[in-house]
Design a protein around this motif. Sequence first.
Motif, PDB file in Angstrom:
ATOM      1  N   ASN A 212     -16.556 136.036  64.627  1.00 28.46           N
ATOM      2  CA  ASN A 212     -17.300 135.397  65.710  1.00 28.46           C
ATOM      3  C   ASN A 212     -17.796 136.436  66.726  1.00 28.46           C
ATOM      4  OD1 ASN A 212     -18.491 133.434  67.216  1.00 28.46           O
ATOM      5  ND2 ASN A 212     -16.602 132.528  67.974  1.00 28.46           N
ATOM      6  N   THR A 213     -18.642 137.303  66.229  1.00 32.85           N
ATOM      7  CA  THR A 213     -19.336 138.285  67.064  1.00 32.85           C
ATOM      8  C   THR A 213     -20.726 138.459  66.475  1.00 32.85           C
ATOM      9  OG1 THR A 213     -19.153 140.482  68.081  1.00 32.85           O
ATOM     10  CG2 THR A 213     -18.563 140.320  65.764  1.00 32.85           C
ATOM     11  N   TRP A 214     -21.520 139.346  67.026  1.00 38.57           N
ATOM     12  CA  TRP A 214     -22.835 139.579  66.434  1.00 38.57           C
ATOM     13  C   TRP A 214     -23.140 141.058  66.403  1.00 38.57           C
ATOM     14  CZ3 TRP A 214     -21.876 137.362  71.100  1.00 38.57           C
ATOM     15  CH2 TRP A 214     -22.526 137.840  72.237  1.00 38.57           C
ATOM     16  N   VAL A 239     -18.009 141.831  55.378  1.00 33.38           N
ATOM     17  CA  VAL A 239     -17.769 141.282  56.721  1.00 33.38           C
ATOM     18  C   VAL A 239     -19.084 140.701  57.220  1.00 33.38           C
ATOM     19  CG1 VAL A 239     -17.119 141.813  59.097  1.00 33.38           C
ATOM     20  CG2 VAL A 239     -15.938 142.932  57.204  1.00 33.38           C
ATOM     21  N   TYR A 240     -19.031 139.444  57.678  1.00 31.37           N
ATOM     22  CA  TYR A 240     -20.230 138.744  58.114  1.00 31.37           C
ATOM     23  C   TYR A 240     -20.115 138.365  59.593  1.00 31.37           C
ATOM     24  CZ  TYR A 240     -20.795 138.150  53.061  1.00 31.37           C
ATOM     25  OH  TYR A 240     -20.906 138.369  51.708  1.00 31.37           O
ATOM     26  N   PRO A 241     -20.807 139.080  60.480  1.00 32.54           N
ATOM     27  CA  PRO A 241     -20.822 138.665  61.890  1.00 32.54           C
ATOM     28  C   PRO A 241     -21.748 137.460  62.048  1.00 32.54           C
ATOM     29  CG  PRO A 241     -22.178 140.617  61.588  1.00 32.54           C
ATOM     30  CD  PRO A 241     -21.561 140.323  60.253  1.00 32.54           C
ATOM     31  N   ILE A 242     -21.198 136.322  62.475  1.00 33.22           N
ATOM     32  CA  ILE A 242     -21.992 135.088  62.541  1.00 33.22           C
ATOM     33  C   ILE A 242     -21.937 134.459  63.934  1.00 33.22           C
ATOM     34  CG2 ILE A 242     -21.735 134.607  60.084  1.00 33.22           C
ATOM     35  CD1 ILE A 242     -19.564 132.526  60.916  1.00 33.22           C
ATOM     36  N   GLY A 243     -21.515 135.229  64.930  1.00 30.22           N
ATOM     37  CA  GLY A 243     -21.409 134.685  66.273  1.00 30.22           C
ATOM     38  C   GLY A 243     -22.686 134.861  67.076  1.00 30.22           C
TER      39      GLY A 243
END
Length: 471
Positions: A212-214, A239-243
Motif C-alpha cells: 500500500n504505497t506508490w 512486488v506491486y505498489p498499488i497504493g
Amino acid sequence: MDQPHALLVSSPGLGHLIPILELGNRLSSVLNVHVTILAVTSGSSSSTETEAIRAATERKACEIMELPSVDIDNLVEPDATVITKIVAKMRAMKPAVRNAVKSMKRKPIVMIVDLFGTELMSLADDVDDLTAKYVYIASHAWLLALVVYLPVLDKMVKGEYVEIEEPLKIPGCKPVGPKELIESMLYRSDRQYIEFLRIGLEIPMSNGVLVNTWEELQENTLTALREGGELSRIMKVPVYPIGPIVRTKRPVKKPICILEWLDMQPERSVVYVCLGSGGTLSFEQTMELAWGLELSGQRFVWVLRKPASYLGVSSSDDEHVSASLPEGFLNRTSGVGLVVTEWAPQVDILSHGSIGGFLSHCGWGSVLESLTKGVPIVAWPLYAEQWMNATLLTEEIGVAIRTSELPSKRIIGREEVASLVRKIVAEEDEEGKKIRVKAEEVRVSSERAWTQGGSSHRSILEWAKRCSLVS
C-alpha cells in the motif's frame, strides 16, 4: 461467463480489517472481479469490527464472511503481546478458513492474506482452482524490506536489537536504530520476534506481494526489492505498489457537529489530534498535551480516546477522559478548540479545508488518509511500526515533524507540544512552510498514481493479468 473470484483473508483488529475491506473494494471496482473477504475478528472486542463489516456490506462491492472467533487462551501466555495473540489466532483459525473456502460454490483462483496470515498460504495447495497466493502489506515498502531482511539480520546482529549502537543497514532504506525498528523486533526472547522471523521467511514463498504505497513515494526501496541486489535476491517474487488505498468519505445521513464547527474556521487553520483507536495516553501525558494545545494558540479538534481494549489487552488510563484534562481547559479553549470523546469521521475531517495539520500516532492508514489530502503531520508514534513510519515521514518523504524523543519513552512536555503545533500550522513558520509544500506535492502524486495509466493503476493491472483475474 462467471467473474474471476479473488479471496482475501483479514487478521483480527480494526487496523487489519479496514485495509483488507478497502483492498477488496478496489479490486472489485477496478478489475470487475468477484471478491470474497474472510474476516477473522477479535471476538470479545469486535464491536468496531462488526460496524466496519456492516458498512462494507452496505457497499455491496464484496461478499464478506465473518468467521467466529476461537479461544486461544491455552495457546498463548496471559501476558503475551498483541502481535503474538493475532498470529496465534490466525494459526488456530486455519481449519475454519479451509472449511470456508472448500464450501464455496465458486472457487477462488487467487488468495490474498495480510502480514499476519502468511501461514494460511499453504491452504492454496488444498483447494482446486486456487493457483496463486499473495501477501498484502497494508503498510509501506520500508516495512516489507525490513521483514524480509530480518532473517539476514538475525544472523548478523549479536545480542538484543535494543542494545545495538550502530544503525542497521537495510538495502533500499535509510539506516535504522532501536528508535526506528518495529517494536516487535527489539527482544529476541519474545515470541513475537520469532513470529516475525517466520513471516520474513514465508513472504518470499508467495507468488508476489501487494504493497500500500506508490512508485513515486518510495522509489528507492521498491527498486531495491525488485531490481538486482541483495534484497531482491531474498525477495524472489514480484512486488506491486498499488497504493494509496484508503477509506473513502461515506454519505453523511445527519449533520455532524465536528464538521459544522470546522465549517466556521479559517482555511488550513486547525490541527486535528487523534492517536488511533488504541492510542490512549497516561494521565500526565494527556495533561501536557492539553496544556501544549492551549499554549500553541492554534485551533484544534482533539479526539480524546477512552481507555481501549484490544484483543483482550486493556488500557490502565482513567475511565473518564474529561477528568484527565486541566481544570478549566474546556472553558478556556471554547471556540478555539473542540474535544471529542466519541467516534469521529476521520476521513471527512482530514478532507475538510480548515484542517492544516494532523497530530498522529502514524499508523499507516491514518498517514495515507492525511497525505492524500495534503495535510502535514506532527508525528507522535506510540507502538508497532509507528516508530519507523515517523522516521520515513520526517527524514525521507519530508511531510512531517516529530517529537524529540519517542512518546513511549518519556513525557513530551507542553512547550514542545506547543512548538510542534505552531510549526505545522502557523503560516509564518519557515520549516512548516517547506513541509506544507511537500505535503501538497505528495497529495498530487497520490492522485496521479491512481489515474488511468498512473503507476499504481498500471501495477494492479499487471498483477491481475499475472494471476489471470483479467485477460
